[in-house]
Design an enzyme around this catalytic site. Structure first.
Site, PDB file in Angstrom:
ATOM      1  N   ARG A   1       0.644  -1.145   0.171  1.00  0.00           N
ATOM      2  CA  ARG A   1       0.007  -0.091   0.095  1.00  0.00           C
ATOM      3  C   ARG A   1       0.776   1.337  -0.155  1.00  0.00           C
ATOM      4  NH1 ARG A   1      -3.654   2.651   4.245  1.00  0.00           N
ATOM      5  NH2 ARG A   1      -5.068   3.585   3.021  1.00  0.00           N
TER       6      ARG A   1
ATOM      7  N   HIS B   1       0.468   4.325  -2.752  1.00  0.00           N
ATOM      8  CA  HIS B   1       0.214   5.799  -2.261  1.00  0.00           C
ATOM      9  C   HIS B   1       1.477   6.551  -2.624  1.00  0.00           C
ATOM     10  CE1 HIS B   1      -3.206   5.204   0.760  1.00  0.00           C
ATOM     11  NE2 HIS B   1      -3.562   4.618  -0.366  1.00  0.00           N
TER      12      HIS B   1
ATOM     13  N   ASN C   1      -3.428   8.899   4.526  1.00  0.00           N
ATOM     14  CA  ASN C   1      -2.561   8.150   5.035  1.00  0.00           C
ATOM     15  C   ASN C   1      -2.473   8.254   6.574  1.00  0.00           C
ATOM     16  OD1 ASN C   1      -1.258   7.444   2.668  1.00  0.00           O
ATOM     17  ND2 ASN C   1      -0.281   9.401   2.407  1.00  0.00           N
TER      18      ASN C   1
ATOM     19  N   HIS D   1      -6.756  -6.206  -2.284  1.00  0.00           N
ATOM     20  CA  HIS D   1      -7.101  -6.144  -1.047  1.00  0.00           C
ATOM     21  C   HIS D   1      -7.557  -7.504  -0.933  1.00  0.00           C
ATOM     22  CE1 HIS D   1      -8.626  -1.722  -1.256  1.00  0.00           C
ATOM     23  NE2 HIS D   1      -7.534  -1.709  -1.217  1.00  0.00           N
TER      24      HIS D   1
HETATM   25  C1  HEM Z   1      -9.031   1.202  -6.142  1.00  0.00           C
HETATM   26  C2  HEM Z   1      -9.044   2.369  -5.149  1.00  0.00           C
HETATM   27  C3  HEM Z   1      -8.503   2.156  -3.810  1.00  0.00           C
HETATM   28  C4  HEM Z   1      -9.204   2.508  -2.776  1.00  0.00           C
HETATM   29  C5  HEM Z   1     -10.460   3.297  -2.499  1.00  0.00           C
HETATM   30  C6  HEM Z   1      -8.484   2.046  -1.641  1.00  0.00           C
HETATM   31  C7  HEM Z   1      -8.905   2.045  -0.063  1.00  0.00           C
HETATM   32  C8  HEM Z   1      -8.331   1.617   0.992  1.00  0.00           C
HETATM   33  C9  HEM Z   1      -8.818   1.618   2.255  1.00  0.00           C
HETATM   34  C10 HEM Z   1      -9.764   2.743   2.640  1.00  0.00           C
HETATM   35  C11 HEM Z   1      -7.900   0.868   3.053  1.00  0.00           C
HETATM   36  C12 HEM Z   1      -8.027   0.852   4.557  1.00  0.00           C
HETATM   37  C13 HEM Z   1      -7.202   1.589   5.103  1.00  0.00           C
HETATM   38  C14 HEM Z   1      -7.515   1.721   6.775  1.00  0.00           C
HETATM   39  O1  HEM Z   1      -8.595   1.390   7.041  1.00  0.00           O
HETATM   40  O2  HEM Z   1      -6.508   2.261   7.431  1.00  0.00           O
HETATM   41  C15 HEM Z   1      -6.986   0.097   2.064  1.00  0.00           C
HETATM   42  C16 HEM Z   1      -6.111  -0.807   2.469  1.00  0.00           C
HETATM   43  C17 HEM Z   1      -5.320  -1.421   1.696  1.00  0.00           C
HETATM   44  N1  HEM Z   1      -5.143  -1.179   0.621  1.00  0.00           N
HETATM   45 FE1  HEM Z   1      -6.229   0.008  -0.782  1.00  0.00          FE
HETATM   46  N2  HEM Z   1      -7.373   1.118  -1.899  1.00  0.00           N
HETATM   47  C18 HEM Z   1      -7.379   1.387  -3.192  1.00  0.00           C
HETATM   48  C19 HEM Z   1      -6.666   0.383  -4.350  1.00  0.00           C
HETATM   49  C20 HEM Z   1      -5.413  -0.360  -3.975  1.00  0.00           C
HETATM   50  C21 HEM Z   1      -4.348  -0.473  -4.552  1.00  0.00           C
HETATM   51  C22 HEM Z   1      -4.273  -0.171  -5.888  1.00  0.00           C
HETATM   52  C23 HEM Z   1      -3.414  -1.216  -3.774  1.00  0.00           C
HETATM   53  C24 HEM Z   1      -2.208  -2.034  -4.203  1.00  0.00           C
HETATM   54  C25 HEM Z   1      -1.904  -2.451  -5.286  1.00  0.00           C
HETATM   55  C26 HEM Z   1      -4.380  -1.377  -2.537  1.00  0.00           C
HETATM   56  C27 HEM Z   1      -3.553  -2.041  -1.432  1.00  0.00           C
HETATM   57  C28 HEM Z   1      -4.079  -2.073  -0.138  1.00  0.00           C
HETATM   58  C29 HEM Z   1      -3.654  -3.006   0.916  1.00  0.00           C
HETATM   59  C30 HEM Z   1      -2.721  -4.228   0.782  1.00  0.00           C
HETATM   60  C31 HEM Z   1      -4.544  -2.467   1.947  1.00  0.00           C
HETATM   61  C32 HEM Z   1      -4.406  -3.187   3.468  1.00  0.00           C
HETATM   62  C33 HEM Z   1      -3.266  -2.378   4.215  1.00  0.00           C
HETATM   63  C34 HEM Z   1      -2.990  -2.765   5.612  1.00  0.00           C
HETATM   64  O3  HEM Z   1      -3.462  -3.726   6.031  1.00  0.00           O
HETATM   65  O4  HEM Z   1      -1.957  -2.254   6.405  1.00  0.00           O
HETATM   66  N3  HEM Z   1      -5.441  -0.710  -2.510  1.00  0.00           N
HETATM   67  N4  HEM Z   1      -7.220   0.424   0.957  1.00  0.00           N
END
Ligand code: HEM
Ligand SMILES: *[C@@H]1O[C@H](CO)[C@@H](O)[C@H](O)[C@H]1NC(C)=O
Ligand SMILES: *[C@@H]1O[C@H](CO)[C@@H](O)[C@H](O)[C@H]1NC(C)=O
Ligand SMILES: *[C@@H]1O[C@H](CO)[C@@H](O)[C@H](O)[C@H]1NC(C)=O
Ligand SMILES: *[C@@H]1O[C@H](CO)[C@@H](O)[C@H](O)[C@H]1NC(C)=O
Ligand SMILES: *[C@@H]1O[C@H](CO)[C@@H](O)[C@H](O)[C@H]1NC(C)=O
Ligand SMILES: *[C@@H]1O[C@H](CO)[C@@H](O)[C@H](O)[C@H]1NC(C)=O
Ligand SMILES: *[C@@H]1O[C@H](CO)[C@@H](O)[C@H](O)[C@H]1NC(C)=O
Length: 339
Positions: free
Chosen positions: A71, A75, A104, A203
């Site tokens: 992530r 970002h 972030n 995800h």
């Molecule tokens: C398509 C639009 C996307 C949105 C709206 C989005 C949104 C989010 C949100 C809201 C979270 C939870 C953050 C939290 O609660 O602190 C999250 C977690 C995460 N996102 Fe996305 N995301 C997107 C695309 C992506 C992409 C492109 C990747 C990587 C290639 C990604 C990888 C991750 C991962 C692995 C997590 C879990 C992180 C953790 O457990 O620390 N996301 N994302």
């Protein structure tokens, strides 16, 4: 004679013009062209295994860290390109960090592990490997160590001297945005619908805080009711994890069944109305959207997902890197050199 001579002149002109056009095309500055997988082959030949070992070690005490690391790369790349701008602390010339931007703050994690990886790299190859490349390599290691695909990350990025907090606030997609908005944020950095669906498959691991989806459980779009697309038993489970008056910082698995494995279950979840974020579920539930058939294809064929994911990670990693003599190789990922 005069007609044939004039037509041969025309032909030569046409050839000359073609030649000039080809030369011009060859000289169009292509900021991506300079990344390659062998950039450190003489200066830090073990770079990939050094990063992989450090990620593997971090996974032993934190099964979530791989998700957090990929992530960070995402970002980073969406804001001024993949230049490690997300890693800079507020300090000296950095007056507004990306760490403190809305997507972030109290959310992005893994910065301490990035520092450990950097220390390992500096011990073997001092002053050589950029923090931006570190993030690309850590993302690949996180996926492959979690059961996902492996790919040769492209390298040769350099690190920024600046951060862009306003850009982080506006360029990174929000889970509350509709599919059209999110598609346009991907398009703004040169990523298409296939990239959007493939990369959203990240995800398949990691966690999200209740505040990022609890509107779907209690008051969706101001209706006072849950999101009607949510599978009802999944809704009940999530309401237990995220009570209406809870703090919002409790965590749910982004993939309910295999939360730490990199697999294609994310797409099956969407087909079962078990996508956690609104932005996840909309890939499947938006009538007529081009994303629906891509979700179906990745759900039925994990190899197709893995191949697309690897390619889309390379595409994302190619967003506007600093190369050549732009930027610097940071010695400390949190700070620009020589404060
Ligand atoms: C398509 C639009 C996307 C949105 C709206 C989005 C949104 C989010 C949100 C809201 C979270 C939870 C953050 C939290 O609660 O602190 C999250 C977690 C995460 N996102 Fe996305 N995301 C997107 C695309 C992506 C992409 C492109 C990747 C990587 C290639 C990604 C990888 C991750 C991962 C692995 C997590 C879990 C992180 C953790 O457990 O620390 N996301 N994302
Ligand atoms: C990789 O990129 C670097 C920097 O542009 C260049 O010096 C090197 O020759 C490239 N290697 C290959 C195999 O293309
Ligand atoms: C580099 O990797 C090779 C094998 O991959 C290993 O034998 C060697 O010890 C490593 N060197 C360093 C400095 O880590
Ligand atoms: C970015 O968003 C955060 C949180 O909403 C806000 O405090 C900050 O002022 C914003 N920064 C800029 C530069 O717009
Ligand atoms: C979607 O984009 C439009 C146009 O930029 C904007 O007005 C709207 O607030 C965005 N929606 C969300 C939920 O962010
Ligand atoms: C807590 O949630 C209940 C509904 O479950 C609601 O009626 C009540 O007003 C909430 N209390 C506070 C302090 O938000
Ligand atoms: C699954 O996807 C792979 C990779 O794209 C492809 O080679 C294979 O033919 C597909 N399998 C089926 C059953 O469609
Ligand atoms: C602030 O940055 C300078 C170099 O740019 C560095 O020497 C100093 O240690 C940094 N402060 C902190 C708290 O990291």
């Amino acid at each position: 004679m005069s007609s044939s001579s004039s037509s041969s002149t025309t032909r030569s002109l046409a050839l000359a013009t073609t030649y000039v056009v080809v030369l011009l095309l060859l000289h169009v500055p292509n900021s991506n062209a300079q990344l390659n997988s062998t950039f450190y082959s003489t200066t830090c030949p073990n770079v990939t295994s050094i990063v992989r070992s450090a990620v593997q070690q971090a996974l032993q005490s934190d099964s979530r860290i791989g998700a957090s690391l990929i992530r960070l790369h995402f970002h980073d790349c969406f804001v001024n390109g993949c230049d490690a701008s997300i890693l800079l602390d507020k300090n000296g010339t950095i007056q507004q960090s990306e760490k403190d931007a809305a997507p972030n703050t109290n959310s992005a994690r893994g910065f301490d592990v990035v520092d450990n990886i950097k220390t390992a790299l500096e011990n073997s190859c001092p002053g050589v490997v950029s923090c931006a490349d570190l993030l690309a390599l850590a993302a690949e290691a996180s996926v492959s160590l979690s059961g996902g695909p492996s790919w040769n990350a492209l390298l040769g990025r350099r690190d920024s001297l600046t951060a862009n907090q306003a850009g982080a606030n506006t360029s990174i997609p929000s889970p509350f945005e509709g599919l059209a908005n999110i598609t346009s944020k991907f398009s703004a950095v040169g990523l298409n619908t296939n990239d959007l669906v493939a990369l959203s498959g990240a995800h398949t691991f990691g966690r999200a805080q209740c505040r990022t989806f609890s509107n779907r459980l209690y008051n969706f779009n101001g209706t006072g009711n849950p999101d009607p697309t949510l599978n009802s038993s999944y809704l009940t489970t999530l309401q237990q994890t995220c009570p209406q008056n809870g703090s919002g910082t409790a965590l749910a698995n982004l993939d309910l069944n295999t939360p730490d494995a990199f697999d294609n279950n994310y797409f099956t979840n969407l087909q079962n109305n078990e996508g956690l974020l609104q932005s996840d579920q909309e890939l499947f539930s938006t009538a007529g959207a081009a994303t629906v058939s891509i979700v179906n294809s990745f759900s039925s064929n994990q190899s197709a997902f893995f191949a697309s994911f690897a390619q889309s990670m390379i595409n994302m990693g190619n967003i506007s890197p600093l190369v050549g003599t732009s930027g610097e190789i940071r010695l400390d990922c949190k700070n620009v050199n020589g404060g």
